[in-house]
Design a protein around this motif. Structure first.
Motif, PDB file in Angstrom:
ATOM      1  N   ILE A   1      17.516 -41.514 -38.426  1.00  0.00           N
ATOM      2  CA  ILE A   1      18.009 -42.983 -37.895  1.00  0.00           C
ATOM      3  C   ILE A   1      18.325 -43.919 -39.084  1.00  0.00           C
ATOM      4  O   ILE A   1      18.011 -43.383 -40.320  1.00  0.00           O
TER       5      ILE A   1
ATOM      6  N   ASP B   1      20.070 -48.743 -35.968  1.00  0.00           N
ATOM      7  CA  ASP B   1      19.847 -48.006 -34.934  1.00  0.00           C
ATOM      8  C   ASP B   1      18.561 -48.599 -34.182  1.00  0.00           C
ATOM      9  O   ASP B   1      18.067 -48.607 -33.231  1.00  0.00           O
TER      10      ASP B   1
ATOM     11  N   GLN C   1      18.513 -50.121 -30.584  1.00  0.00           N
ATOM     12  CA  GLN C   1      18.682 -49.080 -29.699  1.00  0.00           C
ATOM     13  C   GLN C   1      17.656 -48.242 -29.433  1.00  0.00           C
ATOM     14  O   GLN C   1      17.487 -47.764 -28.302  1.00  0.00           O
TER      15      GLN C   1
ATOM     16  N   VAL D   1      17.550 -39.380 -34.378  1.00  0.00           N
ATOM     17  CA  VAL D   1      18.243 -39.789 -33.060  1.00  0.00           C
ATOM     18  C   VAL D   1      19.356 -39.078 -32.749  1.00  0.00           C
ATOM     19  O   VAL D   1      19.669 -38.216 -33.622  1.00  0.00           O
TER      20      VAL D   1
ATOM     21  N   GLU E   1      22.656 -38.993 -30.940  1.00  0.00           N
ATOM     22  CA  GLU E   1      23.948 -39.812 -30.713  1.00  0.00           C
ATOM     23  C   GLU E   1      24.710 -39.146 -29.645  1.00  0.00           C
ATOM     24  O   GLU E   1      25.171 -38.034 -30.164  1.00  0.00           O
TER      25      GLU E   1
ATOM     26  N   ILE F   1      22.707 -44.113 -28.602  1.00  0.00           N
ATOM     27  CA  ILE F   1      21.374 -43.142 -28.714  1.00  0.00           C
ATOM     28  C   ILE F   1      20.877 -42.968 -27.398  1.00  0.00           C
ATOM     29  O   ILE F   1      20.649 -43.625 -26.656  1.00  0.00           O
TER      30      ILE F   1
ATOM     31  N   CYS G   1      15.182 -39.613 -29.251  1.00  0.00           N
ATOM     32  CA  CYS G   1      14.822 -39.689 -30.451  1.00  0.00           C
ATOM     33  C   CYS G   1      13.287 -38.981 -30.686  1.00  0.00           C
ATOM     34  O   CYS G   1      12.880 -38.622 -29.597  1.00  0.00           O
TER      35      CYS G   1
END
Length: 161
Positions: free
Chosen positions: A9, A13, A16, A58, A60, A65, A68
């Motif tokens: 992360i 971020d 999101q 996370v 992506e 995103i 997680c």
């Protein structure tokens, strides 16, 4: 859908990530109290894991995103135990093998940090998640460990690492 990447992360971020976690909990009809929904750290996940022996990842995909998870020392517990924390995937992330990759990445980090066991808490109706955890070596235990404040999560699992 592009190739999803798992990475640590960043500060950028945070917004999101909070959105992903709340969306998944809302979709599942989870209680907003006694779950991650109400955690103070939710708005500041980068800062919450910016400490020794903790990491938050996370997933992506095309700049978005979509999932997680992280590991950190189990709160209010003396043993050498970490907790698999805040593992959430949007619908478009599911069924792609990303959950197994994420667990593997988290457990590798936990091992690197020297933890001996990994604990997690979940909800009874999160059956797909439980299946994934079992497949990855987590076993059910009869009582919670530590004190995470997540009293609405009555399913506890543990794995030796």
């Amino acid at each position: 859908m592009g190739d999803a990447i798992i990475r640590e992360i960043t500060l950028a971020d945070n917004v999101q990530v909070a959105r992903v976690i709340r969306k998944v909990l809302e979709d599942m009809g989870a209680p907003k109290v006694g779950t991650a929904y109400a955690d103070k750290a939710l708005e500041n996940m980068y800062e919450a894991y910016n400490m020794p022996k903790a990491v938050y990842y996370v997933i992506e995909d095309d700049g978005q995103i979509i999932g997680c998870a992280g590991v950190a020392q189990l709160e209010n517990h003396d043993g050498n135990v970490c907790e698999l924390q805040k593992m959430y995937f949007l619908e478009k992330a599911r069924g792609r093998g990303l959950g197994a990759q994420m667990i593997s990445r988290c457990l590798d980090s936990a091992k690197e940090y020297g933890f001996e066991q990994c604990y997690l808490e979940t909800m009874p109706y999160m059956e797909a998640a439980q299946k994934l955890y079992k497949k990855n070596g987590f076993e059910y235990i009869d009582a919670p460990m530590g004190n995470t404040g997540h009293y609405s999560c009555p399913v506890w699992m543990l794995k030796k690492i």
